[in-house]
Design a protein around this motif. Structure first.
Motif, PDB file in Angstrom:
ATOM      1  N   LEU A 224      30.502  61.891 -38.507  1.00  0.00           N
ATOM      2  CA  LEU A 224      30.353  61.041 -39.526  1.00  0.00           C
ATOM      3  C   LEU A 224      31.625  60.087 -40.024  1.00  0.00           C
ATOM      4  CD1 LEU A 224      27.990  62.782 -42.116  1.00  0.00           C
ATOM      5  CD2 LEU A 224      27.410  61.185 -40.182  1.00  0.00           C
ATOM      6  N   THR A 225      32.724  60.766 -39.981  1.00  0.00           N
ATOM      7  CA  THR A 225      33.825  59.934 -40.468  1.00  0.00           C
ATOM      8  C   THR A 225      34.864  59.343 -39.312  1.00  0.00           C
ATOM      9  OG1 THR A 225      35.294  62.072 -40.203  1.00  0.00           O
ATOM     10  CG2 THR A 225      34.259  61.533 -42.342  1.00  0.00           C
ATOM     11  N   ALA A 226      35.256  59.789 -38.220  1.00  0.00           N
ATOM     12  CA  ALA A 226      35.903  59.050 -37.432  1.00  0.00           C
ATOM     13  C   ALA A 226      35.051  57.685 -36.678  1.00  0.00           C
ATOM     14  CB  ALA A 226      36.317  59.942 -36.044  1.00  0.00           C
TER      15      ALA A 226
ATOM     16  N   VAL B  56      22.812  59.809 -44.585  1.00  0.00           N
ATOM     17  CA  VAL B  56      22.649  58.828 -45.671  1.00  0.00           C
ATOM     18  C   VAL B  56      23.140  59.520 -47.037  1.00  0.00           C
ATOM     19  CG1 VAL B  56      20.808  57.834 -46.975  1.00  0.00           C
ATOM     20  CG2 VAL B  56      20.797  57.469 -44.436  1.00  0.00           C
ATOM     21  N   ALA B  57      22.374  60.760 -47.125  1.00  0.00           N
ATOM     22  CA  ALA B  57      22.682  61.494 -48.421  1.00  0.00           C
ATOM     23  C   ALA B  57      24.147  61.771 -48.545  1.00  0.00           C
ATOM     24  CB  ALA B  57      21.826  62.853 -48.394  1.00  0.00           C
ATOM     25  N   TRP B  58      24.803  62.231 -47.406  1.00  0.00           N
ATOM     26  CA  TRP B  58      26.385  62.311 -47.520  1.00  0.00           C
ATOM     27  C   TRP B  58      27.156  61.374 -48.089  1.00  0.00           C
ATOM     28  CZ3 TRP B  58      30.906  60.891 -44.889  1.00  0.00           C
ATOM     29  CH2 TRP B  58      31.713  61.874 -44.981  1.00  0.00           C
ATOM     30  N   HIS B  59      26.769  60.242 -47.398  1.00  0.00           N
ATOM     31  CA  HIS B  59      27.483  58.882 -48.036  1.00  0.00           C
ATOM     32  C   HIS B  59      27.021  58.843 -49.432  1.00  0.00           C
ATOM     33  CE1 HIS B  59      29.828  57.786 -44.400  1.00  0.00           C
ATOM     34  NE2 HIS B  59      28.817  58.184 -43.614  1.00  0.00           N
ATOM     35  N   ALA B  60      25.726  58.752 -49.695  1.00  0.00           N
ATOM     36  CA  ALA B  60      25.260  58.287 -50.952  1.00  0.00           C
ATOM     37  C   ALA B  60      25.819  59.154 -52.286  1.00  0.00           C
ATOM     38  CB  ALA B  60      23.840  58.467 -51.006  1.00  0.00           C
TER      39      ALA B  60
ATOM     40  N   PRO C 181      33.455  71.153 -41.208  1.00  0.00           N
ATOM     41  CA  PRO C 181      34.256  69.999 -41.474  1.00  0.00           C
ATOM     42  C   PRO C 181      34.302  69.368 -39.958  1.00  0.00           C
ATOM     43  CG  PRO C 181      34.840  71.747 -42.862  1.00  0.00           C
ATOM     44  CD  PRO C 181      33.794  72.166 -41.891  1.00  0.00           C
ATOM     45  N   HIS C 182      34.471  70.073 -38.813  1.00  0.00           N
ATOM     46  CA  HIS C 182      34.785  69.361 -37.582  1.00  0.00           C
ATOM     47  C   HIS C 182      33.684  68.703 -36.986  1.00  0.00           C
ATOM     48  CE1 HIS C 182      33.987  73.558 -36.734  1.00  0.00           C
ATOM     49  NE2 HIS C 182      33.450  73.105 -35.410  1.00  0.00           N
ATOM     50  N   GLY C 183      32.580  69.173 -37.438  1.00  0.00           N
ATOM     51  CA  GLY C 183      31.360  68.331 -37.201  1.00  0.00           C
ATOM     52  C   GLY C 183      31.224  66.906 -37.978  1.00  0.00           C
ATOM     53  N   LEU C 184      31.630  67.092 -39.246  1.00  0.00           N
ATOM     54  CA  LEU C 184      31.803  65.800 -39.948  1.00  0.00           C
ATOM     55  C   LEU C 184      32.555  64.891 -39.341  1.00  0.00           C
ATOM     56  CD1 LEU C 184      31.914  66.954 -43.538  1.00  0.00           C
ATOM     57  CD2 LEU C 184      30.190  65.610 -42.655  1.00  0.00           C
ATOM     58  N   LEU C 185      33.588  65.382 -38.944  1.00  0.00           N
ATOM     59  CA  LEU C 185      34.924  64.716 -38.281  1.00  0.00           C
ATOM     60  C   LEU C 185      34.548  63.819 -37.226  1.00  0.00           C
ATOM     61  CD1 LEU C 185      37.956  63.829 -38.269  1.00  0.00           C
ATOM     62  CD2 LEU C 185      38.278  65.955 -37.067  1.00  0.00           C
TER      63      LEU C 185
ATOM     64  N   ASN D  71      42.117  63.684 -47.737  1.00  0.00           N
ATOM     65  CA  ASN D  71      42.070  64.467 -46.436  1.00  0.00           C
ATOM     66  C   ASN D  71      41.158  64.161 -45.475  1.00  0.00           C
ATOM     67  OD1 ASN D  71      42.029  67.225 -48.769  1.00  0.00           O
ATOM     68  ND2 ASN D  71      43.800  66.335 -47.660  1.00  0.00           N
ATOM     69  N   LEU D  72      39.927  63.831 -45.690  1.00  0.00           N
ATOM     70  CA  LEU D  72      38.912  63.382 -44.853  1.00  0.00           C
ATOM     71  C   LEU D  72      39.190  61.972 -43.869  1.00  0.00           C
ATOM     72  CD1 LEU D  72      35.721  64.529 -46.610  1.00  0.00           C
ATOM     73  CD2 LEU D  72      36.887  65.590 -44.813  1.00  0.00           C
ATOM     74  N   VAL D  73      39.909  60.972 -44.768  1.00  0.00           N
ATOM     75  CA  VAL D  73      40.290  59.879 -44.170  1.00  0.00           C
ATOM     76  C   VAL D  73      41.442  59.972 -43.208  1.00  0.00           C
ATOM     77  CG1 VAL D  73      41.144  57.484 -44.841  1.00  0.00           C
ATOM     78  CG2 VAL D  73      39.286  58.388 -46.164  1.00  0.00           C
ATOM     79  N   ALA D  74      42.308  60.854 -43.695  1.00  0.00           N
ATOM     80  CA  ALA D  74      43.254  61.113 -42.832  1.00  0.00           C
ATOM     81  C   ALA D  74      43.117  61.851 -41.484  1.00  0.00           C
ATOM     82  CB  ALA D  74      44.282  62.106 -43.539  1.00  0.00           C
ATOM     83  N   ALA D  75      42.090  62.559 -41.679  1.00  0.00           N
ATOM     84  CA  ALA D  75      41.667  63.371 -40.191  1.00  0.00           C
ATOM     85  C   ALA D  75      40.763  62.343 -39.397  1.00  0.00           C
ATOM     86  CB  ALA D  75      40.748  64.603 -40.770  1.00  0.00           C
ATOM     87  N   ALA D  76      40.087  61.205 -39.939  1.00  0.00           N
ATOM     88  CA  ALA D  76      39.367  60.503 -39.196  1.00  0.00           C
ATOM     89  C   ALA D  76      40.370  59.616 -38.522  1.00  0.00           C
ATOM     90  CB  ALA D  76      38.571  59.607 -40.076  1.00  0.00           C
TER      91      ALA D  76
END
Length: 434
Positions: free
Chosen positions: A235-237, A87-91, A228-232, A197-202
């Motif tokens: 949360l993002t993919a 929640v905090a990350w997206h906010a 970052p690979h945990g985020l990928l 960058n993060l949208v591309a990785a997703a």
């Protein structure tokens, strides 16, 4: 659309070994991460929980705005895997601010360095971090600390307001703006990962797994979200695939197995060390992983990989990523073309080459060990406040020096075998204190 034919002379021989359904070309829409969340809430809503996440993010963003957070501000998240991290990350991103993701187990020295170096003005942390924060806060720009529960409780549960609607040109970010500062080492430089960058990785991860059933998968996020690979994976993919993500604050095997059985997990991503710990459990306990269809991890030794294949009826996908490239670089294809023990093939839209150690601009032929260089839309924009480090690690033409020693085979498979000696060392730069 039919993919173009790939010949033996193609400079990207790895395309010949992509699994069926994986495109050779990568198209990444020009959107931000809040845009992906908005789309996920509309498309997947229900079972995946994105609609509830969207409401919680809107309420949290509104609260952060009242605390003075504006576009470009850095906000540190010192949290384990828990709903509050998501929640905090997206906010923070919805406000156009920048996330500084910090290991909640970081030493005082590392915590002080990352807070001061990033210029974070607000910290969102669990209660367990309070003593260390109090000890280091005086030498940083931090003006506010928000303590949140990490026990799985959703923030604002039962009293969420409608999501904040941001208009184009308002307080939100642009695709090329920094989204996350990812510290490559505990006291080293921070890679600036943009929304793009993060949208591309997703998209790269989602495209690599065309077998995923849209909106029907459940993933266990074991890898820490501050990486970052945990985020990928966590949360993002999932924003693209509609995957329901279960966040585990610890990779403790018994908790993982109990959660996998209860949630009927279909996807699992874990570090090699966590995989080995998991395999130490009795065989009957591993039956809890019976619903897992895809198991993602780093490059494994042959013994561990064989034990996983013998223990569960899942496709094992070994890969490799670096923080500077949003955690997405290489992965083995599903099916007969997988090469156990290798780190796999470059993901869609990614190019690799091997540079001579100490002279990375000199390209080595296949079969020779050297430094792995990567180019693609997931490669970071540079290093926060450190043009010298940016010049050292980002070469002309957009090539990133990973610091990994690897061998590129003639067929495009890459085997990572070690680190460049001394590459990660970085003198701590003294910055003015507030």
């Amino acid at each position: 659309m039919t993919e173009p034919q790939v010949t033996a002379q193609d400079p990207r021989p790895w395309l010949r070994f992509y699994a069926a359904g994986v495109p050779h070309r990568l198209h990444v829409p020009d959107v931000t991460l809040p845009g992906l969340l908005d789309a996920a809430a509309q498309r997947h809503g229900g079972r995946s929980g994105f609609r509830g996440l969207h409401r919680a993010v809107g309420a949290c963003a509104d609260t952060l705005r009242t605390r003075g957070i504006r576009r470009g501000d850095r906000v540190a998240l010192v949290l384990p895997n828990c709903p509050w991290f998501a929640v905090a990350w997206h906010a923070v991103l919805r406000l156009g601010a920048v996330v500084v993701a910090i290991d909640p187990e970081a030493s005082r020295q590392a915590l002080r360095h990352q807070l001061a170096d990033s210029g974070a003005v607000l910290v969102i942390a669990g209660a367990a971090v309070g003593e260390r924060l109090d000890a280091v806060r005086g030498g940083t720009y931090v003006r506010d600390v928000v303590t949140v529960p990490v026990d799985g409780e959703w923030p604002g549960h039962g009293r969420m307001r409608k999501p904040v609607r941001w208009k184009p040109g308002g307080g939100g970010a642009e695709p090329r703006d920094p989204a996350v500062l990812a510290y490559v080492t505990a006291e080293g430089p921070a890679a600036m990962l943009t929304h793009a960058n993060l949208v591309a990785a997703a998209h790269q991860l989602a495209l690599w797994h065309p077998q995923l059933r849209d909106g029907q998968e459940t993933a266990l996020a074991v890898t820490p979200l501050w990486r970052p690979h945990g985020l990928l994976f966590g949360l993002t993919a999932p924003l693209l695939t509609g995957t329901r993500t279960v966040l585990l604050p610890t990779p403790e095997p018994q908790v993982l197995l109990r959660t996998a059985r209860r949630r009927k997990a279909t996807l699992l991503s874990a570090e090699p060390a966590d995989c080995r710990r998991l395999l130490q459990r009795p065989a009957h306990e591993l039956e809890a992983l019976a619903t897992v269809r895809t198991w993602l991890t780093g490059t494994l030794d042959a013994g561990t990989a064989d034990r996983i294949r013998d223990s569960v009826d899942a496709v094992l996908v070994e890969g490799h990523g670096v923080p500077d490239a949003a955690g997405a670089v290489l992965a083995n294809p599903r099916g007969a073309n997988a090469r156990p023990g290798t780190s796999g093939l470059p993901l869609p839209g990614t190019e690799v080459r091997i540079g001579q150690e100490g002279a990375p601009e000199v390209e080595l032929p296949p079969g020779h060990a050297g430094e792995l260089l990567v180019r693609g839309p997931q490669v970071c924009a540079g290093y926060w406040g450190d043009p010298a480090e940016t010049g050292r690690r980002l070469l002309p033409g957009g090539w990133l020096r990973t610091g990994d020693i690897a061998v590129l085979g003639p067929d495009g498979y890459v085997t990572v075998i070690g680190d460049t000696p001394g590459f990660g060392s970085h003198p701590v730069q003294e910055r003015p204190r507030p």
